[in-house]
Design a protein around this motif. Structure first.
Motif: not given
Length: 496
Positions: A100, A104, A129, A143, A147, A151, A307, A311
């Protein structure tokens, strides 16, 4: 300043700080009540014929169909636990936690953030997190997939190539059978469609991929019935469950959980970094606004905000640094000061945890501990109460605390429980209301004791529930242990 930010020394220093923070933040694991429910379901799935569509664990009135949105998690967790041990579940937690973080970080880099700033973006929401990855529960998958969703969406948005969107239907198919949090993934895809529309960029591919994703959610053991249950579960209030409280309610009730000051610190930071540099990127703005609202509404959603911040925000910080303005210098100084403060807080929390012998004895354990041995904020279990019932050969209908029901299901498979954390997946609304009236000493509490066939009770020794049974002529105190008390109904005792 830009040269300092990009230097190898800065990158390595921040990397070491981030790695240390997450390693320490994740080292102490909580024996979450839901874990025992996964084990009980997994055992039933692998040892009994047919799929368990009806609840086998409670003696109370239950829903006609048990729609267990975490069923696949139990199917995976049980053989790992039974075949390898709790270390296997801990390894799974660590793997998904660091995957994860990597996703991120990769999303932040793809958005153009410098390496050191992308790493700083992981540092600031570290505690947020880590609170999501402290317990071993189905959320470890949610989670990670959240993420991954960010992405993939950023990859498509930046490249304007939309083939990766076709990864979403199989992802959603797996996700919806592991945990009901897949709704967050669908919501983020929809927000990207709206954001790209507002940014006057291609938005239809995001909207179109939602159709096969929704179709994929129907591939589950319950078919169409999954969605009516899920909508009801999302909308229903859970005032008795702490992690479903809003930030404001938790503060007003005196909760001192670390996630509250965490959130209060992260939210203005998010606003600070996203207002100007993200004004032309509506997708990021909408996602940050949504996860902030989610975190305000329910504390259990704070990891989503962490998260999303990791990111999406570092590229905004990068924007400020490149302006070479006084504003950028102030922000960088504030960021470094905040990092130092958070590092001290991290060290204090970890040091406090290491004062407990069982943490050093086996840091990979997921141990159910009695009240005298738990860490601050950790769940205490009726370990010696369960041992007493085993020793005396007592089994039957056990009236339990809400948080202990799944532990009793797993620990005493020959008995049945009155209520447990599976809540709306198993019990009708009326039964839930009656139980919480009893648990909090509300009107109708006495009726709950006589209406249903309770034979034993395993309760917290200094609770309202124990006081009610102690005052009743129909119940006998059979055992008092470390934080728990065992009561036996007189009729049940006489019939033995």
């Amino acid at each position: 300043m830009l040269r300092l930010i990009e230097s190898k020394a800065t990158v390595w220093a921040v990397f070491i700080l981030v790695a240390f923070s997450y390693a320490m933040g994740l080292i102490v694991s909580l024996a979450d009540p839901d874990l025992w429910g996964y084990m009980a379901f997994g055992y039933t799935f692998w040892t009994e014929p047919g799929f368990p569509y009806t609840d086998p664990f409670s003696y109370m009135p239950v829903n006609p169909v048990w729609i267990y949105h975490e069923w696949l998690t139990g199917v995976i967790f049980f053989p790992l636990y039974a075949g390898i041990g709790e270390e296997a579940l801990q390894a799974l937690r660590y793997i998904f936690a660091f995957l994860t973080l990597f996703l991120a970080y990769a999303a932040a880099k793809k958005r153009g953030a410098q390496t050191s700033l992308a790493l700083m973006g992981l540092f600031f929401p570290a505690f947020a997190i880590c609170t999501g990855y402290g317990p071993v529960r189905a959320q470890v998958f949610t989670y990670f997939f959240f993420a991954l969703t960010l992405y993939l969406l950023e990859t498509c948005r930046l490249s304007q190539r939309f083939k990766p969107l076709w990864l979403f239907p199989p992802v959603i198919l797996l996700w919806c059978n592991l945990h009901g949090g897949f709704v967050a993934g669908l919501a983020v895809i929809g927000l990207y469609a709206a954001g790209e529309f507002l940014s006057r960029k291609p938005w239809k591919p995001y909207l179109f991929i939602l159709a096969p994703c929704l179709a994929a959610t129907l591939i589950n053991p319950y078919g169409w019935a999954y969605w009516p249950y899920l909508i009801k579960a999302i909308l229903m209030p859970r005032p008795e469950i702490y992690e479903w409280m809003s930030i404001w309610k938790a503060m007003s009730m005196g909760f001192k959980h670390l996630s509250i000051p965490l959130f209060m610190g992260l939210f203005p930071l998010a606003l600070l970094f996203c207002l100007k540099p993200l004004q032309k990127n509506w997708s990021a703005v909408l996602v940050l606004a949504a996860v902030s609202w989610m975190a305000f509404s329910h504390m259990r959603h704070i990891p989503f905000m962490g998260i999303a911040m990791a990111a999406l925000l570092p590229s905004g910080a990068d924007y400020f640094i490149k302006t070479k303005s006084r504003e950028a210098s102030i922000l960088l100084g504030a960021a470094l000061l905040s990092m130092a403060c958070l590092a001290v807080l991290n060290a204090n929390v970890v040091w406090a945890h290491f004062q407990y012998p069982h943490v050093l004895r086996n840091p990979l354990s997921i141990e159910a501990l009695p009240e005298s041995q738990v860490l601050p904020g950790q769940m205490a279990y009726p370990v010696d109460g369960v041992a007493f019932l085993r020793e005396k050969g007592l089994h039957g209908n056990i009236l339990t605390e809400f948080d202990w029901g799944q532990f009793v299901m797993w620990s005493l498979p020959d008995s049945k429980v009155s209520m447990d954390g599976r809540y709306e997946t198993v019990y009708p609304d009326k039964v839930c209301r009656e139980y919480f009236a009893f648990a909090y000493g509300r009107p109708g509490a006495g009726e709950y004791l006589t209406k249903y066939p309770h034979e034993m009770a395993l309760l917290k020794d200094r609770s309202i529930t124990s006081a009610q049974l102690a005052a009743s002529p129909d119940w006998l105190l059979a055992y008092k242990g470390d934080g728990c008390a065992v009561f036996v109904h007189k009729k049940f005792w006489e019939e033995r």
